[in-house]
Design a protein around this motif. Structure first.
Motif, PDB file in Angstrom:
ATOM      1  N   GLN A   1      -5.189  -1.165  -7.392  1.00 41.08           N
ATOM      2  CA  GLN A   1      -4.370  -2.157  -8.088  1.00 41.08           C
ATOM      3  C   GLN A   1      -2.994  -1.624  -8.488  1.00 41.08           C
ATOM      4  OE1 GLN A   1      -7.535  -1.507  -8.645  1.00 41.08           O
ATOM      5  NE2 GLN A   1      -8.731  -3.342  -9.086  1.00 41.08           N
ATOM      6  N   ASP A   2      -2.912  -0.325  -8.762  1.00 40.79           N
ATOM      7  CA  ASP A   2      -1.641   0.245  -9.222  1.00 40.79           C
ATOM      8  C   ASP A   2      -0.887   0.977  -8.107  1.00 40.79           C
ATOM      9  OD1 ASP A   2      -3.530   2.251  -8.976  1.00 40.79           O
ATOM     10  OD2 ASP A   2      -2.762   3.430 -10.664  1.00 40.79           O
ATOM     11  N   LEU A   3      -1.329   0.801  -6.866  1.00 40.83           N
ATOM     12  CA  LEU A   3      -0.665   1.503  -5.764  1.00 40.83           C
ATOM     13  C   LEU A   3       0.706   0.912  -5.470  1.00 40.83           C
ATOM     14  CD1 LEU A   3      -1.285   3.809  -3.664  1.00 40.83           C
ATOM     15  CD2 LEU A   3      -1.752   1.960  -2.040  1.00 40.83           C
ATOM     16  N   GLY A   4       0.834  -0.390  -5.617  1.00 39.98           N
ATOM     17  CA  GLY A   4       2.102  -1.066  -5.383  1.00 39.98           C
ATOM     18  C   GLY A   4       2.304  -2.144  -6.423  1.00 39.98           C
ATOM     19  N   ARG A   5       3.352  -2.939  -6.226  1.00 46.73           N
ATOM     20  CA  ARG A   5       3.628  -4.046  -7.146  1.00 46.73           C
ATOM     21  C   ARG A   5       3.726  -5.329  -6.320  1.00 46.73           C
ATOM     22  NH1 ARG A   5       8.692  -3.496 -10.382  1.00 46.73           N
ATOM     23  NH2 ARG A   5       9.552  -2.448  -8.536  1.00 46.73           N
ATOM     24  N   PRO A   6       2.572  -5.892  -5.958  1.00 45.38           N
ATOM     25  CA  PRO A   6       2.614  -7.083  -5.114  1.00 45.38           C
ATOM     26  C   PRO A   6       3.308  -8.272  -5.762  1.00 45.38           C
ATOM     27  CG  PRO A   6       0.378  -6.653  -5.900  1.00 45.38           C
ATOM     28  CD  PRO A   6       1.185  -5.458  -6.238  1.00 45.38           C
ATOM     29  N   ASP A   7       3.172  -8.422  -7.087  1.00 46.52           N
ATOM     30  CA  ASP A   7       3.856  -9.520  -7.755  1.00 46.52           C
ATOM     31  C   ASP A   7       5.376  -9.362  -7.603  1.00 46.52           C
ATOM     32  OD1 ASP A   7       1.441 -10.494  -8.566  1.00 46.52           O
ATOM     33  OD2 ASP A   7       1.567  -9.708 -10.609  1.00 46.52           O
ATOM     34  N   GLY A   8       6.008 -10.386  -7.035  1.00 45.78           N
ATOM     35  CA  GLY A   8       7.458 -10.329  -6.844  1.00 45.78           C
ATOM     36  C   GLY A   8       7.886  -9.465  -5.680  1.00 45.78           C
ATOM     37  N   PHE A   9       6.952  -9.139  -4.773  1.00 44.28           N
ATOM     38  CA  PHE A   9       7.267  -8.240  -3.652  1.00 44.28           C
ATOM     39  C   PHE A   9       8.475  -8.722  -2.867  1.00 44.28           C
ATOM     40  CE2 PHE A   9       6.799  -7.072   0.847  1.00 44.28           C
ATOM     41  CZ  PHE A   9       6.671  -5.691   0.769  1.00 44.28           C
ATOM     42  N   HIS A  10       8.463  -9.972  -2.435  1.00 42.13           N
ATOM     43  CA  HIS A  10       9.553 -10.476  -1.605  1.00 42.13           C
ATOM     44  C   HIS A  10      10.835 -10.699  -2.413  1.00 42.13           C
ATOM     45  CE1 HIS A  10       7.612 -10.800   2.270  1.00 42.13           C
ATOM     46  NE2 HIS A  10       6.527 -11.201   1.644  1.00 42.13           N
ATOM     47  N   GLU A  11      10.681 -11.073  -3.661  1.00 46.59           N
ATOM     48  CA  GLU A  11      11.861 -11.269  -4.501  1.00 46.59           C
ATOM     49  C   GLU A  11      12.634  -9.969  -4.694  1.00 46.59           C
ATOM     50  OE1 GLU A  11       9.114 -14.582  -5.115  1.00 46.59           O
ATOM     51  OE2 GLU A  11       8.880 -12.399  -5.051  1.00 46.59           O
ATOM     52  N   ARG A  12      11.933  -8.841  -4.624  1.00 46.03           N
ATOM     53  CA  ARG A  12      12.588  -7.537  -4.819  1.00 46.03           C
ATOM     54  C   ARG A  12      13.203  -6.963  -3.557  1.00 46.03           C
ATOM     55  NH1 ARG A  12       7.781  -6.501  -7.523  1.00 46.03           N
ATOM     56  NH2 ARG A  12       7.061  -5.207  -5.795  1.00 46.03           N
ATOM     57  N   GLN A  13      12.780  -7.422  -2.378  1.00 46.86           N
ATOM     58  CA  GLN A  13      13.183  -6.753  -1.148  1.00 46.86           C
ATOM     59  C   GLN A  13      14.693  -6.670  -0.975  1.00 46.86           C
ATOM     60  OE1 GLN A  13      10.963  -5.096   1.183  1.00 46.86           O
ATOM     61  NE2 GLN A  13       9.886  -5.350  -0.750  1.00 46.86           N
ATOM     62  N   VAL A  14      15.384  -7.791  -1.055  1.00 47.94           N
ATOM     63  CA  VAL A  14      16.824  -7.788  -0.817  1.00 47.94           C
ATOM     64  C   VAL A  14      17.544  -6.997  -1.898  1.00 47.94           C
ATOM     65  CG1 VAL A  14      18.893  -9.215  -0.664  1.00 47.94           C
ATOM     66  CG2 VAL A  14      16.802  -9.921   0.502  1.00 47.94           C
ATOM     67  N   THR A  15      17.202  -7.224  -3.152  1.00 46.97           N
ATOM     68  CA  THR A  15      17.859  -6.510  -4.256  1.00 46.97           C
ATOM     69  C   THR A  15      17.653  -5.010  -4.141  1.00 46.97           C
ATOM     70  OG1 THR A  15      17.534  -8.398  -5.732  1.00 46.97           O
ATOM     71  CG2 THR A  15      17.987  -6.266  -6.754  1.00 46.97           C
ATOM     72  N   ARG A  16      16.418  -4.614  -3.860  1.00 52.88           N
ATOM     73  CA  ARG A  16      16.095  -3.186  -3.786  1.00 52.88           C
ATOM     74  C   ARG A  16      16.861  -2.498  -2.660  1.00 52.88           C
ATOM     75  NH1 ARG A  16      10.223  -0.595  -2.040  1.00 52.88           N
ATOM     76  NH2 ARG A  16      10.890   1.580  -2.058  1.00 52.88           N
TER      77      ARG A  16
END
Length: 339
Positions: free
Chosen positions: A150-165
């Motif tokens: 569960q703590d390996l990644g942050r699936p919540d908001g995954f796509h929303e973060r892609q461009v910004t990141r």
């Protein structure tokens, strides 16, 4: 070099097979991020993976992150190396490390060509590609929550973060303008997937990061190199795998469009269809993922180019990156995907 005496003592403390027998090590591969050695104790063979002494301190955390994924794959249908043991105590070898099973197989990166009988039989070679697609399809089905990831990644908001990141990352390493970046970035900001079912993903899935069993028919032996593994959107692995796949694998350029000969391979659509069949995921929104994959890969490779120095391989990214970014923009412009 590995301190074999310390490693053998640690292995004995863990009651691993071959206890008390002489330990032999053989360097297999490695670079700035990781080193891999074959370990032999009597009849028992395994592999150790650890960062080199000069690697950044956070690679120790990365090694333990890889270990969690490999350990979680035990008991699943995903071809993987067996998880044996791990050590986060850097006092043993100076770096964190883990031991995994030795894979009796071959890699497409061995001389960057297929191994017989796949060289001379195009029909058998198609099986290599279908097995490649099947590997991540099976990976996407792993119950990552039941495996404690569960703590390996942050699936919540995954796509929303892609461009910004990744635009922020590009700004930090920026050394030149890339034609097509503004257009493809704007397209990604204006679109989203039809659905998002979080799952375990490899992060750099391609022929370079799998091994096959000896002989025919083609059978995947293991997915390897989990440095970029996370919980995110598995369909990005699919797009990453096929973003450079030739449209016509019967054309002469299919033999040289990749680091391996893709002539006679299944078409891009056949690969996508096989993934969809095995994974059970819809792929109607694949255009979104293909733009994202091309765009992201261009940024990742641009970092290598900006840090190339005298490294001829990294220098070669200088011409590849603009083609990728322009390709992302052109593909976005030609797509009729509306979501």
């Amino acid at each position: 070099m590995i301190d074999t005496a310390k490693l053998a003592a640690w292995m004995d403390e863990q009651n691993l097979p071959g206890k008390g027998e002489p330990l032999e090590t053989k360097f297999l591969s490695g670079g700035t991020q990781n080193e891999i050695y074959k370990l032999t104790r009597g009849e028992h063979v395994s592999v150790i993976r650890l960062p080199p002494a000069a690697a950044p301190a956070n690679r120790d955390d990365g090694i333990m992150r890889e270990w969690r994924i490999i350990e979680a794959l035990d008991g699943t249908d995903v071809p993987h190396t067996k998880a044996i043991a791990a050590c986060s105590d850097t006092s043993v070898l100076g770096r964190a490390f883990y031991l995994m099973g030795f894979v009796d197989g071959w890699s497409p990166m061995d001389n960057k060509k297929w191994k017989e009988p796949f060289t001379s039989d195009p029909e058998l070679r198609r099986g290599l590609a279908f097995q490649l697609a099947e590997g991540i399809a099976l990976l996407s089905k792993v119950d990552w929550q039941a495996k404690g990831l569960q703590d390996l990644g942050r699936p919540d908001g995954f796509h929303e973060r892609q461009v910004t990141r990744w635009t922020s990352f590009f700004d930090r390493i920026k050394g030149r303008e890339l034609d097509g970046m503004d257009e493809s970035t704007a397209w990604l900001n204006a679109h989203k997937p039809l659905d998002f079912i979080p799952g375990l993903m490899h992060g750099d899935y391609q022929f370079a990061n799998v091994m096959f069993k000896e002989g025919a028919p083609a059978q995947l032996a293991a997915i390897v190199d989990w440095e970029m593994g996370t919980v995110g959107d598995p369909k990005l692995d699919l797009a990453w795998m096929i973003q450079g796949w030739p449209e016509d694998t019967s054309a002469p350029e299919a033999a040289t469009s990749s680091y391996v000969d893709l002539s006679g391979m299944p078409s891009k659509q056949e690969m996508v269809d096989h993934y969809a069949k095995v994974s059970g995921r819809q792929v109607d929104d694949l255009d979104y993922y293909l733009v994202l994959a091309k765009w992201k890969l261009a940024i990742v490779l641009e970092q290598g180019f900006q840090r190339a120095g005298d490294d001829h391989k990294l220098q070669s990214f200088g011409s590849i990156v603009p083609q990728l970014m322009r390709g992302a923009a052109d593909f976005a412009a030609s797509s009729d995907y509306k979501s």
